[in-house]
Design a protein around this motif. Structure first.
Motif, PDB file in Angstrom:
ATOM      1  N   MET A 113       0.855  -1.175   0.000  1.00 43.95           N
ATOM      2  CA  MET A 113       0.000   0.000   0.000  1.00 43.95           C
ATOM      3  C   MET A 113       0.897   1.232   0.000  1.00 43.95           C
ATOM      4  O   MET A 113       1.886   1.282   0.704  1.00 43.95           O
ATOM      5  N   ARG A 114       0.509   2.222  -0.805  1.00 45.90           N
ATOM      6  CA  ARG A 114       1.275   3.471  -0.899  1.00 45.90           C
ATOM      7  C   ARG A 114       0.338   4.646  -0.750  1.00 45.90           C
ATOM      8  O   ARG A 114      -0.784   4.625  -1.243  1.00 45.90           O
ATOM      9  N   GLY A 115       0.822   5.669  -0.094  1.00 54.02           N
ATOM     10  CA  GLY A 115       0.031   6.869   0.095  1.00 54.02           C
ATOM     11  C   GLY A 115       0.319   7.911  -0.973  1.00 54.02           C
ATOM     12  O   GLY A 115       1.057   7.674  -1.927  1.00 54.02           O
ATOM     13  N   GLU A 116      -0.290   9.073  -0.766  1.00 55.73           N
ATOM     14  CA  GLU A 116      -0.124  10.208  -1.684  1.00 55.73           C
ATOM     15  C   GLU A 116       0.835  11.224  -1.095  1.00 55.73           C
ATOM     16  O   GLU A 116       1.068  11.248   0.111  1.00 55.73           O
ATOM     17  N   THR A 117       1.340  12.097  -1.947  1.00 52.40           N
ATOM     18  CA  THR A 117       2.164  13.206  -1.491  1.00 52.40           C
ATOM     19  C   THR A 117       1.255  14.407  -1.270  1.00 52.40           C
ATOM     20  O   THR A 117       0.467  14.772  -2.148  1.00 52.40           O
ATOM     21  N   ILE A 118       1.348  14.989  -0.086  1.00 49.53           N
ATOM     22  CA  ILE A 118       0.557  16.168   0.257  1.00 49.53           C
ATOM     23  C   ILE A 118       1.496  17.308   0.611  1.00 49.53           C
ATOM     24  O   ILE A 118       2.704  17.103   0.759  1.00 49.53           O
ATOM     25  N   THR A 119       0.930  18.503   0.761  1.00 54.45           N
ATOM     26  CA  THR A 119       1.693  19.659   1.226  1.00 54.45           C
ATOM     27  C   THR A 119       1.071  20.159   2.511  1.00 54.45           C
ATOM     28  O   THR A 119      -0.146  20.385   2.574  1.00 54.45           O
ATOM     29  N   VAL A 120       1.894  20.324   3.541  1.00 53.32           N
ATOM     30  CA  VAL A 120       1.452  20.907   4.811  1.00 53.32           C
ATOM     31  C   VAL A 120       1.877  22.367   4.803  1.00 53.32           C
ATOM     32  O   VAL A 120       3.037  22.683   4.540  1.00 53.32           O
ATOM     33  N   ILE A 121       0.918  23.255   5.077  1.00 53.13           N
ATOM     34  CA  ILE A 121       1.217  24.685   5.153  1.00 53.13           C
ATOM     35  C   ILE A 121       1.104  25.095   6.617  1.00 53.13           C
ATOM     36  O   ILE A 121       0.052  24.953   7.236  1.00 53.13           O
ATOM     37  N   ARG A 122       2.207  25.580   7.153  1.00 51.79           N
ATOM     38  CA  ARG A 122       2.287  25.942   8.562  1.00 51.79           C
ATOM     39  C   ARG A 122       2.529  27.442   8.688  1.00 51.79           C
ATOM     40  O   ARG A 122       3.384  27.995   7.989  1.00 51.79           O
ATOM     41  N   ARG A 123       1.797  28.105   9.553  1.00 50.72           N
ATOM     42  CA  ARG A 123       1.976  29.541   9.806  1.00 50.72           C
ATOM     43  C   ARG A 123       2.983  29.700  10.943  1.00 50.72           C
ATOM     44  O   ARG A 123       2.766  29.189  12.047  1.00 50.72           O
ATOM     45  N   VAL A 124       4.094  30.396  10.654  1.00 54.88           N
ATOM     46  CA  VAL A 124       5.185  30.511  11.612  1.00 54.88           C
ATOM     47  C   VAL A 124       5.523  31.983  11.822  1.00 54.88           C
ATOM     48  O   VAL A 124       5.623  32.750  10.860  1.00 54.88           O
ATOM     49  N   GLN A 125       5.723  32.366  13.080  1.00 51.18           N
ATOM     50  CA  GLN A 125       6.100  33.752  13.364  1.00 51.18           C
ATOM     51  C   GLN A 125       7.523  33.973  12.868  1.00 51.18           C
ATOM     52  O   GLN A 125       8.437  33.230  13.204  1.00 51.18           O
ATOM     53  N   SER A 126       7.691  35.020  12.053  1.00 50.22           N
ATOM     54  CA  SER A 126       8.998  35.300  11.458  1.00 50.22           C
ATOM     55  C   SER A 126       9.646  36.560  12.027  1.00 50.22           C
ATOM     56  O   SER A 126      10.741  36.916  11.627  1.00 50.22           O
ATOM     57  N   GLY A 127       8.956  37.228  12.925  1.00 56.31           N
ATOM     58  CA  GLY A 127       9.507  38.441  13.511  1.00 56.31           C
ATOM     59  C   GLY A 127       8.399  39.306  14.074  1.00 56.31           C
ATOM     60  O   GLY A 127       7.280  38.843  14.319  1.00 56.31           O
ATOM     61  N   VAL A 128       8.716  40.591  14.276  1.00 63.56           N
ATOM     62  CA  VAL A 128       7.734  41.556  14.756  1.00 63.56           C
ATOM     63  C   VAL A 128       7.855  42.829  13.927  1.00 63.56           C
ATOM     64  O   VAL A 128       8.917  43.126  13.373  1.00 63.56           O
ATOM     65  N   ASP A 129       6.753  43.583  13.846  1.00 61.42           N
ATOM     66  CA  ASP A 129       6.784  44.837  13.097  1.00 61.42           C
ATOM     67  C   ASP A 129       7.184  45.988  14.023  1.00 61.42           C
ATOM     68  O   ASP A 129       7.536  45.777  15.189  1.00 61.42           O
ATOM     69  N   GLU A 130       7.093  47.225  13.497  1.00 64.14           N
ATOM     70  CA  GLU A 130       7.502  48.409  14.263  1.00 64.14           C
ATOM     71  C   GLU A 130       6.705  48.576  15.559  1.00 64.14           C
ATOM     72  O   GLU A 130       7.182  49.144  16.527  1.00 64.14           O
ATOM     73  N   GLY A 131       5.477  48.113  15.567  1.00 68.63           N
ATOM     74  CA  GLY A 131       4.617  48.218  16.754  1.00 68.63           C
ATOM     75  C   GLY A 131       4.740  47.013  17.677  1.00 68.63           C
ATOM     76  O   GLY A 131       3.929  46.814  18.572  1.00 68.63           O
ATOM     77  N   ASN A 132       5.734  46.175  17.452  1.00 68.55           N
ATOM     78  CA  ASN A 132       5.985  44.969  18.240  1.00 68.55           C
ATOM     79  C   ASN A 132       4.880  43.918  18.096  1.00 68.55           C
ATOM     80  O   ASN A 132       4.669  43.112  18.988  1.00 68.55           O
ATOM     81  N   ASN A 133       4.160  43.970  16.969  1.00 65.48           N
ATOM     82  CA  ASN A 133       3.135  42.963  16.665  1.00 65.48           C
ATOM     83  C   ASN A 133       3.789  41.825  15.881  1.00 65.48           C
ATOM     84  O   ASN A 133       4.645  42.066  15.037  1.00 65.48           O
ATOM     85  N   PRO A 134       3.379  40.597  16.136  1.00 67.93           N
ATOM     86  CA  PRO A 134       3.991  39.481  15.420  1.00 67.93           C
ATOM     87  C   PRO A 134       3.722  39.526  13.926  1.00 67.93           C
ATOM     88  O   PRO A 134       2.650  39.931  13.486  1.00 67.93           O
ATOM     89  N   VAL A 135       4.714  39.129  13.149  1.00 66.98           N
ATOM     90  CA  VAL A 135       4.618  39.012  11.699  1.00 66.98           C
ATOM     91  C   VAL A 135       4.765  37.525  11.378  1.00 66.98           C
ATOM     92  O   VAL A 135       5.646  36.851  11.922  1.00 66.98           O
ATOM     93  N   TYR A 136       3.885  37.011  10.514  1.00 67.13           N
ATOM     94  CA  TYR A 136       3.884  35.587  10.193  1.00 67.13           C
ATOM     95  C   TYR A 136       4.206  35.345   8.728  1.00 67.13           C
ATOM     96  O   TYR A 136       3.962  36.189   7.885  1.00 67.13           O
ATOM     97  N   GLU A 137       4.741  34.177   8.457  1.00 68.66           N
ATOM     98  CA  GLU A 137       4.956  33.723   7.090  1.00 68.66           C
ATOM     99  C   GLU A 137       4.509  32.266   7.017  1.00 68.66           C
ATOM    100  O   GLU A 137       4.333  31.604   8.041  1.00 68.66           O
ATOM    101  N   GLU A 138       4.303  31.798   5.803  1.00 70.32           N
ATOM    102  CA  GLU A 138       3.908  30.410   5.598  1.00 70.32           C
ATOM    103  C   GLU A 138       5.125  29.568   5.265  1.00 70.32           C
ATOM    104  O   GLU A 138       5.950  29.965   4.449  1.00 70.32           O
ATOM    105  N   GLN A 139       5.212  28.411   5.898  1.00 69.93           N
ATOM    106  CA  GLN A 139       6.230  27.425   5.548  1.00 69.93           C
ATOM    107  C   GLN A 139       5.524  26.231   4.928  1.00 69.93           C
ATOM    108  O   GLN A 139       4.499  25.784   5.436  1.00 69.93           O
TER     109      GLN A 139
END
Length: 114
Positions: free
Chosen positions: A1-27
């Motif tokens: 038995m073999r499975g399929e290839t999928i893509t997992v999209i994870r939201r990761v904090q990459s830093g903070v902006d000028e107002g010290n609010n978190p900035v996110y990017e997708e991995q």
């Protein structure tokens, strides 16, 4: 038995902006050999689902998956980026020494329409 290839999209904090609010990017992470299954038919009104969360698919991840927690992740199946599945809850791999198959973690997900 073999499975399929999928893509997992994870939201990761990459830093903070000028107002010290978190900035996110997708991995994005490609995961091969994932079994795609239909849910078991549990009623959303059942006591096992007190919040009424609907499950549209179950992704069975391979035992060698080491990508980290899947909480809040999206899953792209068969290249359909416009309608990803959203992981429900906090999936945990089975543990205990029994290794009857190559897959040890069931990930429930809900499908989002346009």
């Amino acid at each position: 038995m073999r499975g399929e290839t999928i893509t997992v999209i994870r939201r990761v904090q990459s830093g903070v902006d000028e107002g010290n609010n978190p900035v996110y990017e997708e991995q994005r992470e490609t995961v091969p050999n994932v079994l795609v299954d239909s849910p078991d038919g549990t009623d959303a009104n059942d006591s096992n689902r007190p919040d009424g969360m609907r499950v549209d698919a179950v992704f069975r991840f391979p035992r060698d998956y080491t990508g980290g927690p899947l909480d809040g992740c999206r899953i792209v199946l068969r290249g359909d980026e416009t309608h990803p599945y959203h992981v429900v809850g906090h999936p945990l791999p089975l543990n205990g020494g029994m290794q009857p198959t190559k897959w040890n973690m069931s990930v429930e997900a809900t499908y989002t329409e346009g």
